[in-house]
Design a protein around this motif. Structure first.
Motif, PDB file in Angstrom:
ATOM      1  N   LYS A  94      47.975  27.446  47.500  1.00  0.00           N
ATOM      2  CA  LYS A  94      46.583  27.904  47.534  1.00  0.00           C
ATOM      3  C   LYS A  94      46.206  29.044  46.586  1.00  0.00           C
ATOM      4  O   LYS A  94      45.020  29.304  46.399  1.00  0.00           O
ATOM      5  CB  LYS A  94      46.240  28.364  48.966  1.00  0.00           C
ATOM      6  CG  LYS A  94      46.241  27.248  50.004  1.00  0.00           C
ATOM      7  CD  LYS A  94      45.251  26.163  49.659  1.00  0.00           C
ATOM      8  CE  LYS A  94      45.129  25.121  50.756  1.00  0.00           C
ATOM      9  NZ  LYS A  94      44.367  23.947  50.335  1.00  0.00           N
ATOM     10  N   PHE A  98      42.430  28.699  45.760  1.00  0.00           N
ATOM     11  CA  PHE A  98      41.602  29.601  46.550  1.00  0.00           C
ATOM     12  C   PHE A  98      40.753  30.478  45.628  1.00  0.00           C
ATOM     13  O   PHE A  98      39.563  30.687  45.872  1.00  0.00           O
ATOM     14  CB  PHE A  98      42.476  30.477  47.446  1.00  0.00           C
ATOM     15  CG  PHE A  98      41.713  31.420  48.328  1.00  0.00           C
ATOM     16  CD1 PHE A  98      41.182  30.990  49.543  1.00  0.00           C
ATOM     17  CD2 PHE A  98      41.501  32.739  47.948  1.00  0.00           C
ATOM     18  CE1 PHE A  98      40.472  31.858  50.355  1.00  0.00           C
ATOM     19  CE2 PHE A  98      40.791  33.606  48.755  1.00  0.00           C
ATOM     20  CZ  PHE A  98      40.274  33.156  49.961  1.00  0.00           C
ATOM     21  N   LYS A 102      36.632  30.773  45.446  1.00  0.00           N
ATOM     22  CA  LYS A 102      35.917  32.050  45.587  1.00  0.00           C
ATOM     23  C   LYS A 102      34.837  32.216  44.524  1.00  0.00           C
ATOM     24  O   LYS A 102      33.855  32.938  44.734  1.00  0.00           O
ATOM     25  CB  LYS A 102      36.904  33.220  45.484  1.00  0.00           C
ATOM     26  CG  LYS A 102      37.838  33.367  46.663  1.00  0.00           C
ATOM     27  CD  LYS A 102      37.152  33.947  47.884  1.00  0.00           C
ATOM     28  CE  LYS A 102      36.879  35.423  47.729  1.00  0.00           C
ATOM     29  NZ  LYS A 102      36.322  36.013  48.981  1.00  0.00           N
ATOM     30  N   CYS A 112      38.634  25.417  52.084  1.00  0.00           N
ATOM     31  CA  CYS A 112      40.021  25.466  51.629  1.00  0.00           C
ATOM     32  C   CYS A 112      40.915  24.985  52.771  1.00  0.00           C
ATOM     33  O   CYS A 112      41.158  25.715  53.733  1.00  0.00           O
ATOM     34  CB  CYS A 112      40.376  26.905  51.231  1.00  0.00           C
ATOM     35  SG  CYS A 112      42.016  27.112  50.516  1.00  0.00           S
ATOM     36  N   VAL A 134      37.214  31.105  53.142  1.00  0.00           N
ATOM     37  CA  VAL A 134      36.841  31.586  51.813  1.00  0.00           C
ATOM     38  C   VAL A 134      35.696  32.595  51.909  1.00  0.00           C
ATOM     39  O   VAL A 134      35.768  33.697  51.360  1.00  0.00           O
ATOM     40  CB  VAL A 134      36.437  30.412  50.902  1.00  0.00           C
ATOM     41  CG1 VAL A 134      36.068  30.920  49.497  1.00  0.00           C
ATOM     42  CG2 VAL A 134      37.561  29.390  50.813  1.00  0.00           C
ATOM     43  N   ALA A 159      45.146  33.190  51.586  1.00  0.00           N
ATOM     44  CA  ALA A 159      45.937  32.271  50.767  1.00  0.00           C
ATOM     45  C   ALA A 159      47.389  32.739  50.654  1.00  0.00           C
ATOM     46  O   ALA A 159      48.308  31.917  50.581  1.00  0.00           O
ATOM     47  CB  ALA A 159      45.312  32.143  49.379  1.00  0.00           C
TER      48      ALA A 159
END
Length: 287
Positions: A94, A98, A102, A112, A134, A159
Protein backbone atom coordinates in the motif's frame (compact mmCIF):
# COMPACT_ATOMS: atom_id res chain seq x y z
CA UNK A 1 -24.16 2.19 -7.15
CA UNK A 2 -25.18 0.88 -10.57
CA UNK A 3 -22.22 1.29 -12.90
CA UNK A 4 -18.88 -0.35 -12.14
CA UNK A 5 -15.66 -0.17 -14.15
CA UNK A 6 -12.99 -2.85 -13.74
CA UNK A 7 -9.54 -1.81 -14.91
CA UNK A 8 -7.31 -4.84 -15.34
CA UNK A 9 -10.34 -7.06 -15.90
CA UNK A 10 -8.42 -9.81 -17.70
CA UNK A 11 -6.28 -10.59 -14.65
CA UNK A 12 -7.26 -13.21 -12.10
CA UNK A 13 -8.66 -10.82 -9.50
CA UNK A 14 -9.99 -8.49 -12.19
CA UNK A 15 -11.93 -11.40 -13.68
CA UNK A 16 -13.21 -12.36 -10.24
CA UNK A 17 -14.56 -8.87 -9.55
CA UNK A 18 -15.98 -8.55 -13.06
CA UNK A 19 -17.99 -11.71 -12.49
CA UNK A 20 -18.89 -10.70 -8.92
CA UNK A 21 -20.42 -7.36 -9.88
CA UNK A 22 -22.14 -8.77 -12.97
CA UNK A 23 -23.75 -11.48 -10.84
CA UNK A 24 -24.96 -8.79 -8.43
CA UNK A 25 -26.83 -7.00 -11.20
CA UNK A 26 -24.40 -4.15 -11.78
CA UNK A 27 -23.76 -2.54 -15.16
CA UNK A 28 -20.10 -3.53 -15.61
CA UNK A 29 -17.54 -2.04 -17.99
CA UNK A 30 -14.24 -3.82 -18.41
CA UNK A 31 -10.87 -2.71 -19.72
CA UNK A 32 -7.50 -4.42 -19.98
CA UNK A 33 -4.45 -3.93 -22.15
CA UNK A 34 -4.80 -7.65 -22.93
CA UNK A 35 -7.87 -7.22 -25.11
CA UNK A 36 -7.85 -10.76 -26.53
CA UNK A 37 -7.99 -12.36 -23.09
CA UNK A 38 -10.68 -9.91 -22.01
CA UNK A 39 -12.89 -10.69 -24.99
CA UNK A 40 -12.46 -14.40 -24.36
CA UNK A 41 -13.40 -14.31 -20.69
CA UNK A 42 -15.96 -11.52 -20.48
CA UNK A 43 -19.64 -12.43 -19.98
CA UNK A 44 -22.46 -9.91 -19.61
CA UNK A 45 -20.08 -6.94 -19.46
CA UNK A 46 -19.25 -4.05 -21.75
CA UNK A 47 -15.73 -4.52 -23.06
CA UNK A 48 -14.18 -1.11 -23.65
CA UNK A 49 -11.27 -0.39 -25.97
CA UNK A 50 -9.90 2.51 -23.94
CA UNK A 51 -9.42 3.37 -20.29
CA UNK A 52 -11.35 6.62 -20.72
CA UNK A 53 -14.41 4.87 -22.16
CA UNK A 54 -14.32 2.33 -19.35
CA UNK A 55 -14.26 4.75 -16.41
CA UNK A 56 -16.03 7.92 -17.60
CA UNK A 57 -19.58 6.96 -16.56
CA UNK A 58 -18.76 4.64 -13.64
CA UNK A 59 -19.96 5.15 -10.08
CA UNK A 60 -17.14 2.86 -8.93
CA UNK A 61 -13.80 2.32 -10.65
CA UNK A 62 -11.88 -0.69 -9.33
CA UNK A 63 -8.19 -0.86 -10.26
CA UNK A 64 -6.96 -4.48 -10.44
CA UNK A 65 -3.56 -4.11 -12.08
CA UNK A 66 -0.13 -5.24 -10.81
CA UNK A 67 1.17 -3.38 -7.75
CA UNK A 68 3.94 -1.66 -9.68
CA UNK A 69 1.45 -0.12 -12.13
CA UNK A 70 -1.34 0.80 -9.70
CA UNK A 71 -0.30 4.39 -8.81
CA UNK A 72 0.01 5.41 -12.47
CA UNK A 73 -3.28 3.75 -13.41
CA UNK A 74 -5.02 5.55 -10.53
CA UNK A 75 -3.76 8.86 -11.88
CA UNK A 76 -4.92 8.02 -15.41
CA UNK A 77 -8.37 6.92 -14.21
CA UNK A 78 -9.03 10.05 -12.16
CA UNK A 79 -8.47 12.27 -15.20
CA UNK A 80 -11.59 10.81 -16.81
CA UNK A 81 -13.97 10.04 -13.93
CA UNK A 82 -17.22 11.85 -13.14
CA UNK A 83 -17.84 13.91 -9.99
CA UNK A 84 -18.58 11.88 -6.87
CA UNK A 85 -17.33 8.57 -8.26
CA UNK A 86 -15.32 6.12 -6.15
CA UNK A 87 -11.79 5.14 -7.15
CA UNK A 88 -10.72 1.91 -5.41
CA UNK A 89 -7.62 -0.25 -5.60
CA UNK A 90 -6.84 -3.73 -4.28
CA UNK A 91 -3.02 -3.86 -4.23
CA UNK A 92 -1.16 -6.08 -1.77
CA UNK A 93 1.41 -3.37 -0.98
CA UNK A 94 0.00 0.00 0.00
CA UNK A 95 2.80 2.53 0.46
CA UNK A 96 2.79 3.94 -3.08
CA UNK A 97 -0.85 3.22 -3.94
CA UNK A 98 -2.04 4.89 -0.74
CA UNK A 99 0.03 7.96 -1.59
CA UNK A 100 -1.57 8.06 -5.04
CA UNK A 101 -5.07 7.89 -3.53
CA UNK A 102 -4.26 10.74 -1.14
CA UNK A 103 -3.60 12.97 -4.15
CA UNK A 104 -6.77 12.30 -6.14
CA UNK A 105 -9.08 15.27 -6.85
CA UNK A 106 -11.38 16.30 -3.99
CA UNK A 107 -14.47 15.63 -6.14
CA UNK A 108 -13.67 11.88 -6.16
CA UNK A 109 -13.90 9.38 -3.30
CA UNK A 110 -10.94 7.09 -2.53
CA UNK A 111 -11.11 3.50 -1.30
CA UNK A 112 -7.93 1.66 -0.28
CA UNK A 113 -8.76 -2.02 0.20
CA UNK A 114 -7.02 -5.39 0.18
CA UNK A 115 -9.20 -8.48 -0.33
CA UNK A 116 -7.65 -11.28 1.72
CA UNK A 117 -8.73 -14.00 -0.66
CA UNK A 118 -7.70 -15.27 -4.05
CA UNK A 119 -9.52 -15.67 -7.37
CA UNK A 120 -10.60 -19.17 -6.39
CA UNK A 121 -12.76 -17.89 -3.54
CA UNK A 122 -16.52 -18.39 -3.53
CA UNK A 123 -18.48 -15.26 -4.33
CA UNK A 124 -21.11 -16.10 -1.73
CA UNK A 125 -19.06 -16.91 1.39
CA UNK A 126 -17.85 -14.39 3.95
CA UNK A 127 -14.37 -13.11 3.21
CA UNK A 128 -11.98 -10.77 4.98
CA UNK A 129 -11.23 -7.40 3.38
CA UNK A 130 -8.67 -4.97 4.79
CA UNK A 131 -9.42 -1.25 4.65
CA UNK A 132 -6.90 1.56 5.04
CA UNK A 133 -8.79 4.87 5.53
CA UNK A 134 -7.65 7.62 3.18
CA UNK A 135 -9.87 10.60 4.05
CA UNK A 136 -12.85 9.52 6.13
CA UNK A 137 -12.88 6.13 7.87
CA UNK A 138 -16.63 6.12 8.56
CA UNK A 139 -17.62 6.89 4.96
CA UNK A 140 -15.07 4.55 3.42
CA UNK A 141 -16.05 1.69 5.74
CA UNK A 142 -19.70 2.19 4.73
CA UNK A 143 -18.73 2.04 1.05
CA UNK A 144 -16.66 -1.12 1.57
CA UNK A 145 -19.54 -2.85 3.36
CA UNK A 146 -21.92 -1.89 0.56
CA UNK A 147 -19.59 -3.27 -2.10
CA UNK A 148 -18.90 -6.55 -0.31
CA UNK A 149 -22.18 -7.81 1.11
CA UNK A 150 -20.75 -10.79 3.00
CA UNK A 151 -17.35 -9.36 3.88
CA UNK A 152 -15.67 -9.03 7.24
CA UNK A 153 -14.04 -5.61 6.78
CA UNK A 154 -11.04 -5.03 9.05
CA UNK A 155 -9.85 -1.42 9.39
CA UNK A 156 -6.11 -0.83 9.71
CA UNK A 157 -4.77 2.49 11.00
CA UNK A 158 -2.52 3.34 8.06
CA UNK A 159 -0.62 2.03 5.04
CA UNK A 160 2.51 1.43 7.13
CA UNK A 161 0.69 -0.94 9.48
CA UNK A 162 -0.84 -2.71 6.51
CA UNK A 163 2.50 -3.31 4.83
CA UNK A 164 4.22 -4.39 8.06
CA UNK A 165 1.49 -6.97 8.70
CA UNK A 166 1.37 -8.19 5.11
CA UNK A 167 5.17 -8.55 5.12
CA UNK A 168 4.68 -11.58 7.38
CA UNK A 169 1.15 -12.69 6.47
CA UNK A 170 1.92 -12.90 2.74
CA UNK A 171 5.53 -11.90 2.03
CA UNK A 172 7.30 -14.27 4.43
CA UNK A 173 4.67 -16.97 3.94
CA UNK A 174 5.06 -16.93 0.16
CA UNK A 175 8.86 -16.86 0.42
CA UNK A 176 8.98 -19.86 2.78
CA UNK A 177 6.54 -21.85 0.65
CA UNK A 178 8.38 -21.16 -2.59
CA UNK A 179 11.55 -22.48 -0.95
CA UNK A 180 9.64 -25.53 0.29
CA UNK A 181 8.20 -26.12 -3.18
CA UNK A 182 11.65 -25.84 -4.74
CA UNK A 183 13.02 -28.50 -2.39
CA UNK A 184 10.21 -31.03 -2.89
CA UNK A 185 10.04 -30.41 -6.65
CA UNK A 186 13.56 -31.81 -6.86
CA UNK A 187 12.31 -35.11 -5.41
CA UNK A 188 12.14 -37.98 -7.87
CA UNK A 189 8.56 -38.94 -7.09
CA UNK A 190 6.28 -36.32 -5.52
CA UNK A 191 3.25 -38.57 -6.00
CA UNK A 192 4.93 -41.20 -3.82
CA UNK A 193 5.61 -38.61 -1.13
CA UNK A 194 1.91 -37.76 -1.08
CA UNK A 195 0.95 -41.42 -0.88
CA UNK A 196 3.08 -42.00 2.21
CA UNK A 197 2.46 -38.60 3.81
CA UNK A 198 0.15 -37.68 6.65
CA UNK A 199 -1.82 -34.54 7.36
CA UNK A 200 1.10 -32.15 7.87
CA UNK A 201 2.88 -32.73 4.56
CA UNK A 202 -0.43 -32.91 2.73
CA UNK A 203 -1.49 -29.46 3.93
CA UNK A 204 1.94 -27.91 3.53
CA UNK A 205 2.39 -29.15 -0.03
CA UNK A 206 -1.15 -28.06 -0.88
CA UNK A 207 -0.43 -24.52 0.33
CA UNK A 208 2.88 -24.37 -1.56
CA UNK A 209 1.31 -25.66 -4.76
CA UNK A 210 -1.57 -23.18 -4.45
CA UNK A 211 0.85 -20.30 -4.06
CA UNK A 212 2.59 -21.34 -7.27
CA UNK A 213 -0.66 -20.77 -9.19
CA UNK A 214 -0.24 -17.05 -8.52
CA UNK A 215 1.18 -14.83 -11.23
CA UNK A 216 4.96 -14.39 -10.78
CA UNK A 217 4.48 -10.60 -10.74
CA UNK A 218 2.32 -10.87 -7.61
CA UNK A 219 4.83 -13.07 -5.79
CA UNK A 220 7.65 -10.72 -6.78
CA UNK A 221 5.66 -7.70 -5.58
CA UNK A 222 4.92 -9.32 -2.22
CA UNK A 223 8.59 -10.11 -1.69
CA UNK A 224 10.37 -7.15 -3.28
CA UNK A 225 7.93 -4.21 -3.30
CA UNK A 226 7.14 -4.36 0.42
CA UNK A 227 10.03 -2.66 2.23
CA UNK A 228 9.39 -4.63 5.43
CA UNK A 229 9.74 -8.10 3.90
CA UNK A 230 13.53 -8.06 3.64
CA UNK A 231 13.83 -7.76 7.43
CA UNK A 232 11.69 -10.83 8.03
CA UNK A 233 13.40 -12.87 5.31
CA UNK A 234 16.79 -12.09 6.86
CA UNK A 235 15.48 -13.14 10.26
CA UNK A 236 14.02 -16.30 8.72
CA UNK A 237 17.33 -17.22 7.09
CA UNK A 238 19.17 -16.57 10.35
CA UNK A 239 16.80 -18.88 12.24
CA UNK A 240 17.10 -21.55 9.53
CA UNK A 241 20.88 -21.47 9.81
CA UNK A 242 20.73 -21.76 13.60
CA UNK A 243 18.32 -24.71 13.55
CA UNK A 244 20.43 -26.42 10.89
CA UNK A 245 23.51 -25.99 13.07
CA UNK A 246 21.77 -27.50 16.09
CA UNK A 247 20.30 -30.35 14.03
CA UNK A 248 23.72 -31.75 13.09
CA UNK A 249 25.07 -31.85 16.61
CA UNK A 250 25.48 -35.28 18.18
CA UNK A 251 23.91 -34.07 21.41
CA UNK A 252 20.31 -33.02 20.75
CA UNK A 253 19.93 -31.13 24.01
CA UNK A 254 20.41 -27.69 22.46
CA UNK A 255 17.97 -28.48 19.67
CA UNK A 256 15.41 -29.74 22.17
CA UNK A 257 15.82 -26.58 24.25
CA UNK A 258 15.34 -24.45 21.15
CA UNK A 259 12.15 -26.28 20.19
CA UNK A 260 10.80 -25.97 23.72
CA UNK A 261 11.51 -22.23 23.69
CA UNK A 262 9.70 -21.76 20.38
CA UNK A 263 6.76 -23.78 21.65
CA UNK A 264 6.63 -21.80 24.91
CA UNK A 265 6.76 -18.45 23.10
CA UNK A 266 3.98 -19.47 20.71
CA UNK A 267 1.86 -20.92 23.51
CA UNK A 268 1.89 -17.52 25.23
CA UNK A 269 0.30 -15.98 22.15
CA UNK A 270 -1.83 -18.79 20.79
CA UNK A 271 -3.46 -21.92 22.22
CA UNK A 272 -1.55 -24.58 20.29
CA UNK A 273 -3.98 -27.36 21.09
CA UNK A 274 -6.79 -25.18 19.80
CA UNK A 275 -4.83 -24.65 16.57
CA UNK A 276 -4.31 -28.40 16.24
CA UNK A 277 -8.02 -29.05 16.70
CA UNK A 278 -8.87 -26.28 14.25
CA UNK A 279 -6.66 -27.89 11.61
CA UNK A 280 -8.62 -31.13 11.80
CA UNK A 281 -11.93 -29.26 11.79
CA UNK A 282 -10.93 -27.69 8.48
CA UNK A 283 -9.84 -31.06 7.08
CA UNK A 284 -13.04 -32.81 8.19
CA UNK A 285 -15.18 -29.99 6.76
CA UNK A 286 -13.70 -30.37 3.29
CA UNK A 287 -13.50 -34.16 3.07
Amino acid sequence: MQQVAIVGAAGKMGSWFTSYFAQHGMDVSAYDINQKMLLKDSIKVKVQKSLRQCVQDADLVLVCVPVQKTPQVIRECTKNMKDGAIIAEISSVKSKTFAALKKIPINLRPLCIHPMFGPGASKNEEARVLLVPVRNEKIELKIANEIFENANVKVLPDARQHDKSIAIVLGLTYFANVVFAKVISSANNISMLKQVSGTTFGLQSLIAESILTEEPDLVIALISENIYVKRYINQYLKEVAELARLAVQKDNKDLKDELQEVKSNMQKRQDLQQSYNRMYEIIDKHR
